[in-house]
Design a protein around this motif. Structure first.
Motif, short mmCIF file in Angstrom:
data_model
loop_
_atom_site.label_atom_id
_atom_site.label_comp_id
_atom_site.label_asym_id
_atom_site.label_seq_id
_atom_site.Cartn_x
_atom_site.Cartn_y
_atom_site.Cartn_z
N PHE A 175 0.86 -0.96 -0.05
CA PHE A 175 0.19 -0.15 -0.07
C PHE A 175 0.91 1.30 -0.18
CE2 PHE A 175 -3.34 -2.87 1.70
CZ PHE A 175 -4.37 -2.39 0.84
N VAL A 223 2.82 -4.98 2.80
CA VAL A 223 1.86 -5.67 3.51
C VAL A 223 2.55 -7.20 3.83
CG1 VAL A 223 -0.29 -6.46 4.16
CG2 VAL A 223 0.09 -4.15 3.03
N SER A 251 -0.99 -10.62 14.03
CA SER A 251 -1.35 -9.30 14.97
C SER A 251 -1.87 -8.38 13.82
CB SER A 251 0.36 -8.71 15.41
OG SER A 251 1.00 -9.67 15.60
N ASN A 252 -2.15 -7.38 14.41
CA ASN A 252 -3.02 -6.22 13.70
C ASN A 252 -2.07 -5.74 12.55
OD1 ASN A 252 -4.37 -5.21 16.74
ND2 ASN A 252 -5.39 -6.15 15.13
N GLY A 253 -2.67 -5.69 11.58
CA GLY A 253 -1.91 -4.79 10.53
C GLY A 253 -0.92 -5.77 9.69
N THR A 254 -1.12 -7.38 9.79
CA THR A 254 -0.23 -7.98 9.26
C THR A 254 -0.96 -8.57 7.83
OG1 THR A 254 -1.09 -9.62 10.58
CG2 THR A 254 1.07 -9.06 11.03
N GLY A 255 -1.95 -8.13 7.57
CA GLY A 255 -2.35 -8.28 6.16
C GLY A 255 -3.39 -9.45 6.07
N LYS A 256 -3.94 -9.71 7.24
CA LYS A 256 -4.91 -10.98 7.11
C LYS A 256 -6.01 -10.52 6.06
CE LYS A 256 -5.51 -10.81 11.60
NZ LYS A 256 -4.43 -9.66 11.73
N SER A 257 -6.89 -9.30 6.60
CA SER A 257 -7.82 -8.91 5.89
C SER A 257 -7.40 -8.56 4.37
CB SER A 257 -8.57 -7.42 6.41
OG SER A 257 -8.65 -7.61 7.74
N THR A 258 -6.30 -8.05 4.24
CA THR A 258 -5.93 -7.78 2.83
C THR A 258 -5.85 -9.03 1.83
OG1 THR A 258 -4.73 -5.98 3.45
CG2 THR A 258 -3.98 -6.68 1.30
N GLU A 308 -13.00 -12.08 10.81
CA GLU A 308 -13.07 -11.89 12.10
C GLU A 308 -14.85 -11.80 12.14
OE1 GLU A 308 -10.93 -8.83 14.04
OE2 GLU A 308 -9.63 -8.68 12.48
N HIS A 327 -8.79 -13.36 15.76
CA HIS A 327 -7.88 -13.09 16.92
C HIS A 327 -8.11 -13.89 18.25
CE1 HIS A 327 -5.79 -9.88 15.16
NE2 HIS A 327 -7.00 -9.07 14.76
#
Ligand SMILES: Nc1ncnc2c1ncn2[C@@H]1O[C@H](COP(=O)(O)OP(=O)(O)OP(=O)(O)O)[C@@H](O)[C@H]1O
Ligand SMILES: [Mg+2]
Lengths: 261, 279
Positions: free
Chosen positions: B27, B32, B51-58, B187, B220
């Motif tokens: 990005f 990511v 962890s948050n921001g590791t790109g799971k959603s992406t 999630e 999580h």
């Protein structure tokens, strides 16, 4: 505590001060240039009293004809506003960010809405009187165009502000663009559509009563004739009835807006 | 192929539902992940943690083309997702159910209308815009989907009057209406209370198992990751840092995965970290 209180007013900068002086000068010049003077008020005030005096008591001998004319005017407003609202929706979809099929189409739709909005209704009325002739059809078209100029813009904004989440959820199902618009965007924007539409009805009713002054149908022509013949008592009846109609429409609109919100 | 999947006895089911090769995403100038290789078998239930921001959603959103990728290939149900456009992409998305953290329902419509929207995977037009213009068969199927998630009695209730857990179940019913072959869930239990969260995960797991659907979910909650998956994938430092069978994993050990300093995993982004061995 050793903290000194902040000053109540910020000191204006040089640019701000200059702008302030320029604006003040322009306002003073505006009064001078439009020639309003105490003399006008001195002469005008007794004249107003005199005209008001001749308005009362209002002449209600012709009230049947006036009421009928008022009803026709109201119907002209309703017909124009309904046409306008129906056309506003597709134009607004074409003009909305994220819904418009192509940037060129979006700019064209926005340009059309802006044109409809910025040219005043009496000018549209004159144009339609010349093109379609004197009478209600010109008034209906005028109100339609005026409604598109107002509702087109607000409909587009309302649709742009709808929940992105449900749109995305439908996109992820594989829904078509029209599917997303009709099953998510429009239901989400509905309260706003209704509120805007009610404002349009109020606006249309207000503007319908003056369109007659330029020959575009409605009760305005009766008002003009009454003034031209110095029948101020007839004019008073017309004005009072217009006042009642507009207030009723506004109250009804207010009541309905509260119900949908 | 979808007929074959509905009847696994035919035996022509492709062995993998999802295959990623060398997938990279940046990005702006924030990378990511880079070079993700991952194969998920048909019918497998996979939990993605990190962890948050590791790109799971992406990553999840790249699987149905909601997010673009910079490099690599994403193959889902035999189609190369990022090569598809327009109708072809819509037809593929129709076969992939997606449950978001928030329910993303149309709040002013009733539950039944929202579930009927799921049918837009198969057809377009006014019949699938709302319950009142839907054909009887569609309404019945939607009601059955609502019954499946235990909300048949709320069919005519506007969804903005439902609780968070109920709304999420309506979203699952909408996804069922889609008749998906793969279920992706980002999630899905995160904004729910523990009890409702358990119910939603239980439901998703059950729905995927009963029809042999592939399930990929982000969580999580390590209990959920262990209980509702066959396999756990951990993202860290821009790559897959953990890939273990759920039967080997225990929630407490997985928590250790997060304790690992980011720099350490970043050096070896694709090294396989075994929670069991570290214990
Ligand atoms: N649209 C976007 N534009 C710019 N950066 C983005 C965008 N979406 C995500 N990112 C960034 O990409 C990284 C990964 O985000 P992502 O949402 O995939 O993380 P995540 O693992 O799902 O985190 P979380 O556990 O908080 O949900 C984050 O650093 C985020 O800031
Ligand atoms: Mg996320």
């Amino acid at each position: 505590m050793n903290v000194s209180a902040p000053p109540r007013f910020e000191r204006p900068g040089a640019v701000g001060f200059t702008l302030f002086v320029a604006a003040a000068a322009f306002i003073i010049w505006s009064f001078q240039n439009s020639g309003l003077s105490l003399e006008h008020l001195e002469r005008g005030f007794p004249a107003i009293i005199r005209v008001l005096g001749r308005m009362f008591p209002p002449d209600i001998t012709d009230i049947d004809r006036i009421l009928w004319s008022l009803l026709t005017t109201f119907q002209m407003a309703i017909a124009g506003v309904v046409l306008g609202l129906i056309l506003s929706l597709p134009i607004a979809i074409l003009a909305a960010d994220g819904l418009s099929p192509h940037p060129v189409v979006k700019q064209a739709a926005r340009g059309l809405i802006a044109l409809f909005r910025t040219v005043p209704d009496l000018v549209w009325a004159l144009i339609f009187v010349i093109t379609v002739g004197l009478g209600s059809p010109a008034g209906i078209l005028t109100i339609m165009v005026d409604t598109i100029g107002f509702a087109g813009r607000f409909f587009a904004t309302a649709m742009e502000e709808t929940d992105k989440g449900s749109r995305e959820a439908l996109a992820s199902i594989g829904a078509t663009r029209s599917g997303i618009v009709f099953s998510s965007v429009i239901p989400d924007a509905m309260p706003s559509f209704i509120a805007t539409s009610l404002f349009c009805v109020e606006k249309a009713v207000r503007s319908s009563v003056v369109l007659g002054l330029v020959g575009a149908g409605g009760i305005g022509v009766e008002l003009k004739v009454a003034f031209d013949l110095f029948e101020y008592d007839v004019a008073a009846t017309i004005i009072i009835l217009i006042f009642i109609l507009v207030v009723c429409v506004e109250q009804a609109g207010e009541w309905m807006r509260r119900r949908v919100m | 192929m979808s007929a074959a999947q509905a009847n696994p006895a035919l035996g022509v089911v492709p062995s993998h539902a999802i295959r990623l090769a060398g997938v990279a995403k940046t990005f702006g100038d924030v990378p990511v992940f880079s070079g993700i290789d991952l194969t998920i078998n048909t019918g497998e239930a996979v939990a993605i943690i990190g962890s948050n921001g590791t790109g799971k959603s992406t990553l999840l959103r790249a699987l149905n083309g909601l997010n673009p990728i910079d490099a690599g290939s994403v193959e889902v149900l035999g189609a190369s997702v990022h090569a598809l456009k327009g109708d072809a992409l819509r037809r593929l998305r129709a076969r992939i159910g997606f449950v978001f953290q928030k329910h993303f329902l149309v709040s002013r419509l009733c539950a039944l209308s929202n579930v009927i929207h799921g049918m837009q995977a198969r057809r377009s037009g006014p019949q699938v815009w709302a319950q009142w213009c839907a054909p009887a068969a569609a309404r019945e199927e939607a009601l059955a989907c609502l019954q499946r998630v235990g909300l048949a009695d709320k069919a005519m209730q506007r969804v903005d009057s439902l609780s968070g857990g109920q709304s999420q179940r309506v979203a699952i019913a909408r996804m069922l209406m889609q008749r998906p072959e793969i279920i992706l869930a980002d999630e899905p239990a995160a904004s729910l209370d523990p009890r409702a969260g358990d119910e939603v995960m239980e439901l998703l797991f059950h729905l995927s198992r009963e029809a042999g659907r592939t399930l990929v979910f982000v969580s999580h909650d390590m209990e959920h990751a262990v209980r509702y998956s066959d396999r756990i994938i951990g993202l860290s430092g821009g790559g897959i840092a953990l890939d273990i069978s759920a039967t080997e994993a225990r929630p407490q050990e997985l928590t250790g995965f997060f304790a690992k300093p980011a720099a350490e995993t970043a050096d070896r982004p694709r090294a396989v970290y075994s929670g069991a061995a570290a214990a």
